[in-house]
Design a protein around this motif. Structure first.
Motif, PDB file in Angstrom:
ATOM      1  N   ALA A  29       0.827  -1.210   0.000  1.00 53.80           N
ATOM      2  CA  ALA A  29       0.000   0.000   0.000  1.00 53.80           C
ATOM      3  C   ALA A  29       0.861   1.260   0.000  1.00 53.80           C
ATOM      4  O   ALA A  29       0.595   2.218  -0.741  1.00 53.80           O
ATOM      5  CB  ALA A  29      -0.933  -0.014   1.210  1.00 53.80           C
ATOM      6  N   LEU A  30       1.903   1.270   0.831  1.00 57.58           N
ATOM      7  CA  LEU A  30       2.784   2.437   0.860  1.00 57.58           C
ATOM      8  C   LEU A  30       3.548   2.603  -0.447  1.00 57.58           C
ATOM      9  O   LEU A  30       3.787   3.722  -0.910  1.00 57.58           O
ATOM     10  CB  LEU A  30       3.763   2.308   2.035  1.00 57.58           C
ATOM     11  N   THR A  31       3.929   1.492  -1.057  1.00 53.36           N
ATOM     12  CA  THR A  31       4.642   1.569  -2.328  1.00 53.36           C
ATOM     13  C   THR A  31       3.732   2.090  -3.437  1.00 53.36           C
ATOM     14  O   THR A  31       4.163   2.859  -4.302  1.00 53.36           O
ATOM     15  CB  THR A  31       5.186   0.187  -2.711  1.00 53.36           C
ATOM     16  N   GLU A  32       2.462   1.694  -3.418  1.00 52.15           N
ATOM     17  CA  GLU A  32       1.532   2.175  -4.436  1.00 52.15           C
ATOM     18  C   GLU A  32       1.317   3.679  -4.328  1.00 52.15           C
ATOM     19  O   GLU A  32       1.309   4.384  -5.353  1.00 52.15           O
ATOM     20  CB  GLU A  32       0.203   1.437  -4.295  1.00 52.15           C
ATOM     21  N   ASN A  56      -6.674   3.546  -9.919  1.00 47.78           N
ATOM     22  CA  ASN A  56      -5.908   2.793  -8.922  1.00 47.78           C
ATOM     23  C   ASN A  56      -5.782   3.528  -7.598  1.00 47.78           C
ATOM     24  O   ASN A  56      -5.642   2.894  -6.551  1.00 47.78           O
ATOM     25  CB  ASN A  56      -4.512   2.485  -9.474  1.00 47.78           C
ATOM     26  N   ILE A  57      -5.821   4.862  -7.607  1.00 49.12           N
ATOM     27  CA  ILE A  57      -5.627   5.595  -6.366  1.00 49.12           C
ATOM     28  C   ILE A  57      -6.785   5.359  -5.406  1.00 49.12           C
ATOM     29  O   ILE A  57      -6.615   5.387  -4.176  1.00 49.12           O
ATOM     30  CB  ILE A  57      -5.438   7.105  -6.653  1.00 49.12           C
ATOM     31  N   VAL A  58      -7.970   5.070  -5.939  1.00 51.90           N
ATOM     32  CA  VAL A  58      -9.114   4.774  -5.076  1.00 51.90           C
ATOM     33  C   VAL A  58      -8.867   3.473  -4.318  1.00 51.90           C
ATOM     34  O   VAL A  58      -9.104   3.384  -3.098  1.00 51.90           O
ATOM     35  CB  VAL A  58     -10.404   4.702  -5.909  1.00 51.90           C
ATOM     36  N   GLU A  59      -8.376   2.455  -5.012  1.00 55.78           N
ATOM     37  CA  GLU A  59      -8.076   1.192  -4.352  1.00 55.78           C
ATOM     38  C   GLU A  59      -6.925   1.351  -3.358  1.00 55.78           C
ATOM     39  O   GLU A  59      -6.947   0.738  -2.281  1.00 55.78           O
ATOM     40  CB  GLU A  59      -7.719   0.142  -5.401  1.00 55.78           C
ATOM     41  N   LYS A  63      -6.936   0.593   0.726  1.00 55.69           N
ATOM     42  CA  LYS A  63      -5.953  -0.227   1.445  1.00 55.69           C
ATOM     43  C   LYS A  63      -5.370   0.538   2.634  1.00 55.69           C
ATOM     44  O   LYS A  63      -5.154  -0.048   3.707  1.00 55.69           O
ATOM     45  CB  LYS A  63      -4.834  -0.640   0.496  1.00 55.69           C
ATOM     46  N   LEU A  64      -5.123   1.839   2.448  1.00 57.89           N
ATOM     47  CA  LEU A  64      -4.596   2.633   3.554  1.00 57.89           C
ATOM     48  C   LEU A  64      -5.620   2.771   4.676  1.00 57.89           C
ATOM     49  O   LEU A  64      -5.245   2.828   5.853  1.00 57.89           O
ATOM     50  CB  LEU A  64      -4.180   4.013   3.044  1.00 57.89           C
ATOM     51  N   GLU A  65      -6.901   2.812   4.336  1.00 60.19           N
ATOM     52  CA  GLU A  65      -7.932   2.901   5.371  1.00 60.19           C
ATOM     53  C   GLU A  65      -7.998   1.631   6.211  1.00 60.19           C
ATOM     54  O   GLU A  65      -8.440   1.668   7.367  1.00 60.19           O
ATOM     55  CB  GLU A  65      -9.288   3.173   4.718  1.00 60.19           C
ATOM     56  N   MET A  66      -7.571   0.525   5.653  1.00 63.39           N
ATOM     57  CA  MET A  66      -7.526  -0.724   6.404  1.00 63.39           C
ATOM     58  C   MET A  66      -6.308  -0.796   7.319  1.00 63.39           C
ATOM     59  O   MET A  66      -6.247  -1.654   8.214  1.00 63.39           O
ATOM     60  CB  MET A  66      -7.514  -1.911   5.439  1.00 63.39           C
ATOM     61  N   ILE A  67      -5.338   0.090   7.113  1.00 62.21           N
ATOM     62  CA  ILE A  67      -4.105   0.051   7.900  1.00 62.21           C
ATOM     63  C   ILE A  67      -4.112   1.113   8.988  1.00 62.21           C
ATOM     64  O   ILE A  67      -3.873   0.812  10.169  1.00 62.21           O
ATOM     65  CB  ILE A  67      -2.889   0.245   6.967  1.00 62.21           C
ATOM     66  N   PHE A  68      -4.399   2.362   8.614  1.00 56.23           N
ATOM     67  CA  PHE A  68      -4.317   3.478   9.542  1.00 56.23           C
ATOM     68  C   PHE A  68      -5.662   3.714  10.222  1.00 56.23           C
ATOM     69  O   PHE A  68      -6.712   3.371   9.659  1.00 56.23           O
ATOM     70  CB  PHE A  68      -3.870   4.738   8.804  1.00 56.23           C
ATOM     71  N   PRO A  69      -5.665   4.304  11.413  1.00 59.58           N
ATOM     72  CA  PRO A  69      -6.926   4.598  12.111  1.00 59.58           C
ATOM     73  C   PRO A  69      -7.695   5.713  11.410  1.00 59.58           C
ATOM     74  O   PRO A  69      -7.122   6.483  10.621  1.00 59.58           O
ATOM     75  CB  PRO A  69      -6.457   5.026  13.510  1.00 59.58           C
ATOM     76  N   PRO A  70      -9.001   5.836  11.681  1.00 59.61           N
ATOM     77  CA  PRO A  70      -9.802   6.891  11.015  1.00 59.61           C
ATOM     78  C   PRO A  70      -9.310   8.307  11.298  1.00 59.61           C
ATOM     79  O   PRO A  70      -9.499   9.203  10.476  1.00 59.61           O
ATOM     80  CB  PRO A  70     -11.208   6.656  11.577  1.00 59.61           C
ATOM     81  N   SER A  71      -8.687   8.530  12.448  1.00 59.46           N
ATOM     82  CA  SER A  71      -8.206   9.873  12.775  1.00 59.46           C
ATOM     83  C   SER A  71      -7.068  10.323  11.864  1.00 59.46           C
ATOM     84  O   SER A  71      -6.749  11.514  11.812  1.00 59.46           O
ATOM     85  CB  SER A  71      -7.747   9.926  14.231  1.00 59.46           C
ATOM     86  N   ASP A  74      -7.841  12.935   6.700  1.00 59.36           N
ATOM     87  CA  ASP A  74      -8.480  14.246   6.633  1.00 59.36           C
ATOM     88  C   ASP A  74      -8.551  14.659   5.165  1.00 59.36           C
ATOM     89  O   ASP A  74      -8.478  13.801   4.274  1.00 59.36           O
ATOM     90  CB  ASP A  74      -7.732  15.279   7.491  1.00 59.36           C
ATOM     91  N   SER A  75      -8.682  15.941   4.918  1.00 57.52           N
ATOM     92  CA  SER A  75      -8.807  16.407   3.534  1.00 57.52           C
ATOM     93  C   SER A  75      -7.548  16.142   2.714  1.00 57.52           C
ATOM     94  O   SER A  75      -7.626  15.927   1.497  1.00 57.52           O
ATOM     95  CB  SER A  75      -9.136  17.903   3.516  1.00 57.52           C
ATOM     96  N   MET A  76      -6.383  16.137   3.351  1.00 56.22           N
ATOM     97  CA  MET A  76      -5.144  15.913   2.610  1.00 56.22           C
ATOM     98  C   MET A  76      -5.049  14.480   2.103  1.00 56.22           C
ATOM     99  O   MET A  76      -4.493  14.234   1.027  1.00 56.22           O
ATOM    100  CB  MET A  76      -3.938  16.233   3.496  1.00 56.22           C
ATOM    101  N   GLU A  77      -5.561  13.515   2.870  1.00 57.77           N
ATOM    102  CA  GLU A  77      -5.550  12.125   2.403  1.00 57.77           C
ATOM    103  C   GLU A  77      -6.588  11.897   1.308  1.00 57.77           C
ATOM    104  O   GLU A  77      -6.467  10.932   0.547  1.00 57.77           O
ATOM    105  CB  GLU A  77      -5.814  11.178   3.576  1.00 57.77           C
ATOM    106  N   HIS A  78      -7.597  12.749   1.228  1.00 61.07           N
ATOM    107  CA  HIS A  78      -8.582  12.654   0.155  1.00 61.07           C
ATOM    108  C   HIS A  78      -8.111  13.369  -1.120  1.00 61.07           C
ATOM    109  O   HIS A  78      -8.606  13.067  -2.214  1.00 61.07           O
ATOM    110  CB  HIS A  78      -9.914  13.275   0.615  1.00 61.07           C
ATOM    111  N   LEU A  79      -7.130  14.250  -0.986  1.00 65.34           N
ATOM    112  CA  LEU A  79      -6.670  15.065  -2.117  1.00 65.34           C
ATOM    113  C   LEU A  79      -6.129  14.243  -3.281  1.00 65.34           C
ATOM    114  O   LEU A  79      -6.366  14.610  -4.440  1.00 65.34           O
ATOM    115  CB  LEU A  79      -5.615  16.060  -1.630  1.00 65.34           C
TER     116      LEU A  79
END
Length: 211
Positions: A29-32, A56-59, A63-71, A74-79
């Motif tokens: 996930a981090l490599t993608e 691919n960025i949506v997938e 994957k990152l949402e399955m790794i990191f907590p919801p907190s 934010d808007s930067m991760e959606h950018l």
């Protein structure tokens, strides 16, 4: 680190730094996401490739949402979802990113003398610089101004050669008093000086090899 350092770290170093420390799912996930930013910031863009990135960025974000907590999100991760469309509409990012403006803002911050009035101090210093540059166009050519000042690496021009090679026709600059004048060159410095003479000496460039 500066923002550009973080950008390089995210694009290039993440896959190398965590390849042996993280599990395969997390590392993928981090490599993608790292490859995504590397492809978006490339100097040449292909429309078909950008459309694949937009899918691919949506997938990858899922994957990152399955790794990191919801907190973490934010808007930067959606950018990143909007970056492929922006690259397709605006072209390569090198002509639109903020690094040149950040460097210029750094120069403006150095003009601050009165921290109680930061904006006024920057404006005054900028106006003085602009006026002095404009007025210097009307000075006599022999007067040294911002327009015709000698470059920092100019040491006075060429002088008659003291040897048989033209590369030694430049006098150079005297070393400061606090610098040790006499010392031996290291092996790396000697090789650098040797290569400089070989690649910059006119006599060696025009010499014809003998059988």
């Amino acid at each position: 680190m500066k923002s550009h350092d973080c950008h390089v770290f995210m694009q290039t170093l993440i896959p190398l730094a965590f390849c042996d420390l993280l599990s395969k799912g997390i590392w993928d996930a981090l490599t993608e996401i790292s490859h995504f930013f590397r492809d978006i910031c490339s100097s040449k863009l292909n429309v078909d490739h950008i459309e694949r990135l937009q899918t691919n960025i949506v997938e990858t974000l899922c994957k990152l949402e399955m790794i990191f907590p919801p907190s973490f999100f934010d808007s930067m991760e959606h950018l990143p979802i909007h970056l492929p469309f922006e690259a397709k509409a605006g072209g390569p990012v090198q002509y639109r990113w903020m690094y040149p403006f950040e460097r210029y803002l750094f120069n403006l911050k150095k003009k601050v003398k009165n921290k109680a009035h930061v904006e006024a101090s920057i404006c005054e210093a900028y106006i003085v610089e602009e006026i002095s540059t404009f007025i210097s166009y009307y000075f006599e050519p022999h007067l040294r101004t911002r327009i015709n000042r000698v470059p920092r690496h100019d040491d006075g021009g060429e002088v008659p050669s003291s040897g048989n090679l033209s590369i030694f026709s430049n006098t150079g600059r005297p070393t400061p008093k606090n610098v040790v004048r006499g010392r031996y060159l290291s092996e790396i410095e000697f090789k650098q000086a040797h290569n400089y003479v070989l690649f910059n000496c006119d006599e060696l460039q025009t010499a014809t090899p003998t059988a």
